[in-house]
Design an enzyme around this catalytic site. Structure first.
Site, PDB file in Angstrom:
ATOM      1  N   GLY A  30       0.891 -25.992  13.759  1.00 33.32           N
ATOM      2  CA  GLY A  30       2.376 -25.868  14.648  1.00 33.32           C
ATOM      3  C   GLY A  30       2.038 -25.186  15.818  1.00 33.32           C
ATOM      4  O   GLY A  30       1.089 -24.648  16.194  1.00 33.32           O
ATOM      5  N   ASP A  82       0.696 -19.081   8.665  1.00 31.55           N
ATOM      6  CA  ASP A  82       1.494 -20.163   8.871  1.00 31.55           C
ATOM      7  C   ASP A  82       2.819 -20.220   9.364  1.00 31.55           C
ATOM      8  O   ASP A  82       3.486 -19.200   9.149  1.00 31.55           O
ATOM      9  CB  ASP A  82       1.446 -21.259   7.923  1.00 31.55           C
ATOM     10  CG  ASP A  82       1.324 -22.727   8.292  1.00 31.55           C
ATOM     11  OD1 ASP A  82       1.598 -23.089   9.508  1.00 31.55           O
ATOM     12  OD2 ASP A  82       1.466 -23.605   7.185  1.00 31.55           O
ATOM     13  N   GLY A  96       6.355 -28.833   7.271  1.00 31.01           N
ATOM     14  CA  GLY A  96       5.915 -30.239   7.416  1.00 31.01           C
ATOM     15  C   GLY A  96       6.456 -30.784   8.602  1.00 31.01           C
ATOM     16  O   GLY A  96       6.067 -31.908   8.737  1.00 31.01           O
ATOM     17  N   GLY A  97       7.141 -30.070   9.469  1.00 34.31           N
ATOM     18  CA  GLY A  97       7.504 -30.666  10.687  1.00 34.31           C
ATOM     19  C   GLY A  97       6.409 -31.461  11.419  1.00 34.31           C
ATOM     20  O   GLY A  97       6.456 -32.500  12.208  1.00 34.31           O
ATOM     21  N   GLU A 104      -1.417 -27.748   4.082  1.00 39.57           N
ATOM     22  CA  GLU A 104      -0.914 -26.280   4.106  1.00 39.57           C
ATOM     23  C   GLU A 104      -0.496 -25.829   2.735  1.00 39.57           C
ATOM     24  O   GLU A 104      -0.780 -24.762   2.353  1.00 39.57           O
ATOM     25  CB  GLU A 104       0.385 -26.269   4.890  1.00 39.57           C
ATOM     26  CG  GLU A 104       0.195 -26.644   6.329  1.00 39.57           C
ATOM     27  CD  GLU A 104       1.505 -26.868   7.254  1.00 39.57           C
ATOM     28  OE1 GLU A 104       1.351 -26.887   8.442  1.00 39.57           O
ATOM     29  OE2 GLU A 104       2.545 -27.205   6.724  1.00 39.57           O
TER      30      GLU A 104
HETATM   31  C1  5RP Z   1       3.398 -27.914  10.391  1.00 42.76           C
HETATM   32  C2  5RP Z   1       4.349 -27.078   9.866  1.00 42.76           C
HETATM   33  C3  5RP Z   1       4.649 -26.068  10.967  1.00 42.76           C
HETATM   34  O1  5RP Z   1       4.324 -24.757  10.384  1.00 42.76           O
HETATM   35  C4  5RP Z   1       6.049 -26.289  11.090  1.00 42.76           C
HETATM   36  O2  5RP Z   1       6.686 -27.494  11.433  1.00 42.76           O
HETATM   37  C5  5RP Z   1       6.579 -25.139  12.247  1.00 42.76           C
HETATM   38  O3  5RP Z   1       5.920 -25.557  13.532  1.00 42.76           O
HETATM   39  P1  5RP Z   1       6.256 -24.974  14.731  1.00 42.76           P
HETATM   40  O4  5RP Z   1       5.678 -23.533  14.563  1.00 42.76           O
HETATM   41  O5  5RP Z   1       5.762 -25.798  15.957  1.00 42.76           O
HETATM   42  O6  5RP Z   1       7.624 -24.639  14.936  1.00 42.76           O
HETATM   43  O7  5RP Z   1       4.728 -26.868   8.733  1.00 42.76           O
HETATM   44  O8  5RP Z   1       3.261 -29.137   9.120  1.00 42.76           O
END
Ligand code: 5RP
Length: 218
Positions: A30, A82, A96-97, A104
């Protein structure tokens, strides 16, 4: 750099203290993790190798000279760093965005310490405003969607997206998640689900939140 990216960078910087010299580090996926990888450029000599939760992070790590190894070859992962889409005060997360939730979750499970980095927009009272991602085997998509409706959710197929594992994602809207551990288990019971983006059974151990009033650590 916009303000939110500055905050993500501050959270990433605060996580550098968790790096353990000459050890394997777990790296998530991410934009916040990308900030962390950017900062790792100055610390590559301290890192034995990395395990990565996505093809995208693997490419970034390799580009700065960090060896990426298979999780099966990593006996000990002292720290996993993460981001998250949402965190509550118990450090239970929605992730999971970016669609990397299954890998993960596996690395988070294998790591001794899970350090979550985020800007303050991710900190919520109750999980569920962010649609909950579920990774699903492609042939089970409609079946799983019908089961999710029975649980009160409103599943939306993430069109045009295939995970690194060759599966699809359902983003579930309209869930007010008051019992994250129970819902996590319940969704994982549905045949065809690979995993869901609730990290409640294995929450983060530390949350580094970058706010307008400085770094807060939980
Ligand atoms: C990816 C994720 C990311 O950690 C979550 O989506 C946050 O992303 P970002 O740091 O771009 O806001 O779970 O699967």
């Amino acid at each position: 750099m916009d303000r939110q990216t500055e905050l993500k960078m501050e959270a990433a910087k605060a996580a550098l203290k968790y790096i353990q010299d000459d050890e394997i580090i777990g790296i998530g996926t991410g934009s916040t993790v990308n900030c962390f990888i950017e900062l790792l450029k100055e610390h590559t000599h301290r890192i034995k190798a990395a395990v990565s939760s996505s093809v995208a992070s693997t490419e970034r790590l390799k580009a700065i000279g960090i060896e990426v190894i298979d999780l099966n070859d990593a006996h000990d992962i002292p720290v996993y760093v993460d981001g998250a889409d949402e965190s509550n005060h118990q450090l239970q997360l929605i992730k999971g965005g970016g669609g990397a939730l299954s890998r993960e979750k596996i690395i988070a499970a294998a790591a001794q310490k899970f350090v979550c980095i985020a800007d303050e927009s991710k900190y919520v009272e109750t999980l569920g405003e962010f649609p909950l991602p579920i990774e699903v085997l492609p042939m089970a998509r409609s079946y799983v969607a019908r089961q999710i409706v029975k649980l009160g959710g409103d599943p939306c197929y993430r069109t045009g997206f295939v995970t690194d594992n060759g599966n699809v994602i359902l983003d579930v809207h309209s869930l007010e998640i008051t019992q994250p551990k129970i819902l996590e288990a319940e969704i994982n019971q549905i045949t065809g689900v690979v995993t869901n983006g609730l990290f409640a059974q294995r929450p983060a151990d530390h949350l580094i939140l970058a706010t307008e009033n400085g770094i807060k650590e939980f």
